[in-house]
Motif scaffolding. Structure first.
Motif, mmCIF file in Angstrom:
data_model
loop_
_atom_site.group_PDB
_atom_site.id
_atom_site.type_symbol
_atom_site.label_atom_id
_atom_site.label_comp_id
_atom_site.label_asym_id
_atom_site.label_seq_id
_atom_site.Cartn_x
_atom_site.Cartn_y
_atom_site.Cartn_z
ATOM 1 N N ARG A 257 27.837 18.313 8.854
ATOM 2 C CA ARG A 257 28.138 18.130 7.434
ATOM 3 C C ARG A 257 29.193 19.130 6.970
ATOM 4 N NH1 ARG A 257 22.465 17.281 7.089
ATOM 5 N NH2 ARG A 257 22.132 19.448 6.455
ATOM 6 N N ASP A 258 29.099 20.364 7.448
ATOM 7 C CA ASP A 258 30.083 21.387 7.065
ATOM 8 C C ASP A 258 31.481 20.996 7.548
ATOM 9 O OD1 ASP A 258 28.087 22.846 5.887
ATOM 10 O OD2 ASP A 258 27.855 24.270 7.547
ATOM 11 N N LEU A 259 31.565 20.516 8.785
ATOM 12 C CA LEU A 259 32.865 20.106 9.315
ATOM 13 C C LEU A 259 33.415 18.901 8.553
ATOM 14 C CD1 LEU A 259 32.186 20.519 13.136
ATOM 15 C CD2 LEU A 259 33.809 21.847 11.776
ATOM 16 N N ASP A 260 32.545 17.949 8.226
ATOM 17 C CA ASP A 260 32.985 16.782 7.451
ATOM 18 C C ASP A 260 33.483 17.204 6.071
ATOM 19 O OD1 ASP A 260 32.543 14.895 9.392
ATOM 20 O OD2 ASP A 260 30.501 14.437 8.750
ATOM 21 N N ALA A 261 32.796 18.184 5.465
ATOM 22 C CA ALA A 261 33.208 18.670 4.143
ATOM 23 C C ALA A 261 34.576 19.332 4.229
ATOM 24 C CB ALA A 261 32.172 19.636 3.597
ATOM 25 N N LYS A 262 34.793 20.138 5.268
ATOM 26 C CA LYS A 262 36.096 20.793 5.439
ATOM 27 C C LYS A 262 37.200 19.766 5.648
ATOM 28 C CE LYS A 262 34.314 25.095 7.462
ATOM 29 N NZ LYS A 262 34.262 25.937 8.688
ATOM 30 N N ARG A 263 36.896 18.749 6.451
ATOM 31 C CA ARG A 263 37.904 17.726 6.696
ATOM 32 C C ARG A 263 38.212 16.951 5.420
ATOM 33 N NH1 ARG A 263 38.761 12.520 7.751
ATOM 34 N NH2 ARG A 263 40.340 11.976 9.332
ATOM 35 N N THR A 264 37.195 16.668 4.616
ATOM 36 C CA THR A 264 37.402 15.945 3.360
ATOM 37 C C THR A 264 38.317 16.734 2.433
ATOM 38 O OG1 THR A 264 35.245 14.844 3.511
ATOM 39 C CG2 THR A 264 36.250 15.002 1.330
ATOM 40 N N VAL A 265 38.106 18.033 2.353
ATOM 41 C CA VAL A 265 38.956 18.876 1.512
ATOM 42 C C VAL A 265 40.408 18.825 1.992
ATOM 43 C CG1 VAL A 265 39.459 21.267 0.839
ATOM 44 C CG2 VAL A 265 37.108 20.425 0.784
ATOM 45 N N LEU A 266 40.589 18.908 3.319
ATOM 46 C CA LEU A 266 41.947 18.865 3.873
ATOM 47 C C LEU A 266 42.616 17.515 3.603
ATOM 48 C CD1 LEU A 266 41.647 20.698 7.314
ATOM 49 C CD2 LEU A 266 43.161 21.303 5.427
ATOM 50 N N VAL A 267 41.864 16.437 3.765
ATOM 51 C CA VAL A 267 42.428 15.101 3.528
ATOM 52 C C VAL A 267 42.834 14.961 2.065
ATOM 53 C CG1 VAL A 267 41.879 12.640 3.434
ATOM 54 C CG2 VAL A 267 41.234 13.988 5.438
ATOM 55 N N GLU A 268 42.019 15.465 1.157
ATOM 56 C CA GLU A 268 42.360 15.400 -0.265
ATOM 57 C C GLU A 268 43.611 16.213 -0.565
ATOM 58 O OE1 GLU A 268 38.817 16.693 -2.165
ATOM 59 O OE2 GLU A 268 37.794 14.752 -2.006
ATOM 60 N N ARG A 269 43.706 17.395 0.051
ATOM 61 C CA ARG A 269 44.911 18.212 -0.136
ATOM 62 C C ARG A 269 46.132 17.505 0.439
ATOM 63 N NH1 ARG A 269 43.923 23.599 2.713
ATOM 64 N NH2 ARG A 269 46.178 23.738 2.348
ATOM 65 N N ARG A 270 45.945 16.851 1.576
ATOM 66 C CA ARG A 270 47.066 16.129 2.176
ATOM 67 C C ARG A 270 47.488 14.961 1.286
ATOM 68 N NH1 ARG A 270 49.141 12.173 5.291
ATOM 69 N NH2 ARG A 270 50.347 12.786 7.150
ATOM 70 N N ASN A 271 46.532 14.253 0.712
ATOM 71 C CA ASN A 271 46.872 13.149 -0.192
ATOM 72 C C ASN A 271 47.673 13.652 -1.385
ATOM 73 O OD1 ASN A 271 45.500 11.373 1.470
ATOM 74 N ND2 ASN A 271 43.619 11.416 0.269
ATOM 75 N N ALA A 272 47.272 14.801 -1.920
ATOM 76 C CA ALA A 272 48.000 15.380 -3.053
ATOM 77 C C ALA A 272 49.416 15.755 -2.634
ATOM 78 C CB ALA A 272 47.256 16.602 -3.581
ATOM 79 N N ALA A 273 49.551 16.327 -1.427
ATOM 80 C CA ALA A 273 50.881 16.688 -0.935
ATOM 81 C C ALA A 273 51.721 15.439 -0.704
ATOM 82 C CB ALA A 273 50.758 17.495 0.359
ATOM 83 N N GLY A 274 51.088 14.356 -0.234
ATOM 84 C CA GLY A 274 51.813 13.108 -0.044
ATOM 85 C C GLY A 274 52.330 12.542 -1.364
ATOM 86 N N ALA A 275 51.518 12.651 -2.414
ATOM 87 C CA ALA A 275 51.960 12.187 -3.741
ATOM 88 C C ALA A 275 53.121 13.036 -4.237
ATOM 89 C CB ALA A 275 50.784 12.250 -4.716
#
Length: 516
Positions: A94-112
């Motif tokens: 769960r901790d690893l999934d949470a970290k990955r989710t945060v990174l994906v959200e940051r990447r989406n923001a950077a993509g925008a």
């Protein structure tokens, strides 16, 4: 209906979340099943203890009870420890999934942000198109590039024709076994090595098949394509050099108009996205290892737990226990009937639980393999910059029916990725310089089924990769690797690095409980 690059990647990410969620659910089910199996064996042990109290004398009963109790206590202790280990592994996941989710959200923001920066730079470059149309230096370089491009295209066509002639006109030579024997032996050249007798016999064969006249013609058929290819490759290099110079003139014009800060910002954003992709990959590898460890725990493969449950099963499978049960079945009393029925019920539940657990374990293995394949596809997707705002896909079934087929095992990962690659297109950019467009790029894009990214209007990329979102450079004209490029994934292979992953890819259909 087409789908844009960012939307396509978001759909793949949603499928990845579904796979991980179902993988987690299955892991929990398998772990709980292992615990239930251990508890059923405990209850079976207690029933045998009760049966022994009814049918055995105190001395035998005490010895039997001691063996069962010791094995039962050890299994109970290990069951508690196993539950703690499983909970700990689940928390790690769960901790690893949470970290990955945060990174994906940051990447989406950077993509925008990248898309917004590209839009501003595009508006700036469009405002400069008229200026470059009257720029004498730029127009001269554009004409030179077009001419070099035309020559390179002619060279390519001549090379292709020569290669076709080599294939068609050389067939009669290749179909003659005697001619090819002499040719492969190097007969008539300084490379020929043979003793006097063989040399004499080869001379007779050469005279019989007319080798001396045919050899120069066949040599020329083979040599001409090689010489033409060398020339065509040099022409391709000249075009690329001219395109780079033309692109630099465009960059200079953008910078003079105040575009350098935008280009630098785009380059910085792309660098940040690349760094986040690396971090995501690292977390995925950690999660893969954690998933493998959790799966082993869930299946009861922890050595101590496995030993404890095996010891209990062994204690219950001893000959004296089986003799006790057989005797109870033959001379049943009212109390025997109840205990034997409960033992039979426990064993039935055990068989059912074990069968269901085996099915879940197989499904879990296939699901983990599918998750790794989807990670591979996502990596290639981002590596090729297919998630760029200027990238699109003409086949929206890629995130619908075809994605579902892939997840169910109906098509392989290689086939699914190849369909992504063939469906992909780049949105035409600003055609600076009165519409210069590389004919080789058009040809390569068409023949490979993978249109290449547009440059700053000239059909090529900015040399420093900072314009157009840092999209990948186009392959050099198709030479060296065959005309028309082809798959960057090596015929279905994937380039995603894996650090010590224990996973393997499996094919085949599978069913899961969550819609896959």
């Amino acid at each position: 209906m087409s789908i844009r690059g960012p939307q396509a990647l978001a759909s793949l990410e949603e499928a990845m979340r579904d796979i991980r969620r179902e993988e987690d659910d299955l892991s929990r089910r398998v772990a709980r099943s292992a615990e239930r199996i251990a508890k059923i064996k405990e209850s079976e042990a207690e029933l045998f203890r009760q049966l022994a109290q009814l049918r055995l004398d105190p001395a035998v009963q005490s010895e039997l009870d001691g063996r069962i109790t010791a094995a039962e206590a050890k299994a109970r202790d290990m069951l508690k420890e196993h539950a703690r280990d499983v909970s700990k592994a689940e928390r790690a996941m769960r901790d690893l999934d949470a970290k990955r989710t945060v990174l994906v959200e940051r990447r989406n923001a950077a993509g925008a942000l990248l898309e917004d920066q590209q839009r501003k730079l595009t508006a700036l470059t469009e405002s400069l198109s008229q200026q470059l149309a009257t720029d004498l230096q730029f127009q001269e370089k554009k004409r030179e590039t077009e001419e070099l491009d035309r020559i390179a295209e002619q060279s390519r066509r001549k090379t292709e024709q020569a290669e076709q002639d080599r294939t068609e006109k050389g067939r009669p030579y290749r179909d003659d076994p005697l001619f090819m024997y002499l040719w492969n032996a190097g007969y008539g050249t300084s490379e020929y090595r043979a003793g006097n007798l063989v040399r004499y016999l080869d001379g007779l064969v050469a005279t019989m098949v007319g080798f001396h006249k045919a050899r120069p013609n066949y040599a020329m058929l083979n040599d001409i394509p090689l010489r033409l290819r060398e020339h065509a490759e040099r022409q391709e290099e000249l075009v690329q050099e001219a395109e780079a110079e033309l692109a630099q003139l465009q960059i200079d014009a953008v910078d003079r108009a105040g575009g350098k800060p935008l280009r630098d910002a785009i380059a910085l954003t792309q660098t940040e996205i690349d760094a986040m992709d690396g971090d995501i990959l690292s977390i995925e590898d950690q999660r893969d290892k954690a998933a493998t460890a959790l799966q082993a725990l869930a299946e009861g493969k922890d050595p101590a737990f496995e030993a404890a449950t095996t010891e209990l099963a062994t204690a219950l499978g001893r000959e004296d226990i089986q003799t006790l049960l057989a005797a109870a079945r033959m001379t049943r009393t009212g109390q025997d009937d109840t205990i034997i029925a409960q033992i039979d019920e426990a064993r039935t539940r055990l068989r059912e639980e074990d069968a269901e657990s085996r099915e879940d374990r197989e499904r879990l293995k296939i699901l983990a393999a599918r998750r790794r394949e989807l990670e591979d596809i996502q990596w290639e997707f981002k590596k090729q910059r297919f998630d760029d705002p200027n990238s699109s896909f003409k086949e929206d079934r890629l995130v619908g029916d075809l994605l579902d087929q892939f997840l169910r095992g109906g098509i392989s990962a290689a086939s699914y990725w190849d369909q992504w690659r063939r469906s992909q297109n780049w949105t035409p950019g600003n055609e600076w310089g009165a519409g210069y467009k590389s004919t080789r790029q058009t040809r390569s894009a068409t023949s490979s089924g993978n249109p290449l990214p547009p440059g700053g209007g000239g059909g090529f990329n900015w040399p420093d990769g900072s314009f157009g979102g840092g999209k990948p450079p186009r392959p050099p004209g198709g030479f060296g690797g065959g005309w028309g490029g082809g798959s960057t994934s090596g015929g279905g292979g994937f380039s995603r690095p894996r650090t010590g992953s224990a996973g393997t890819r499996k094919q085949g259909e599978f069913k899961t409980g969550g819609g896959f």
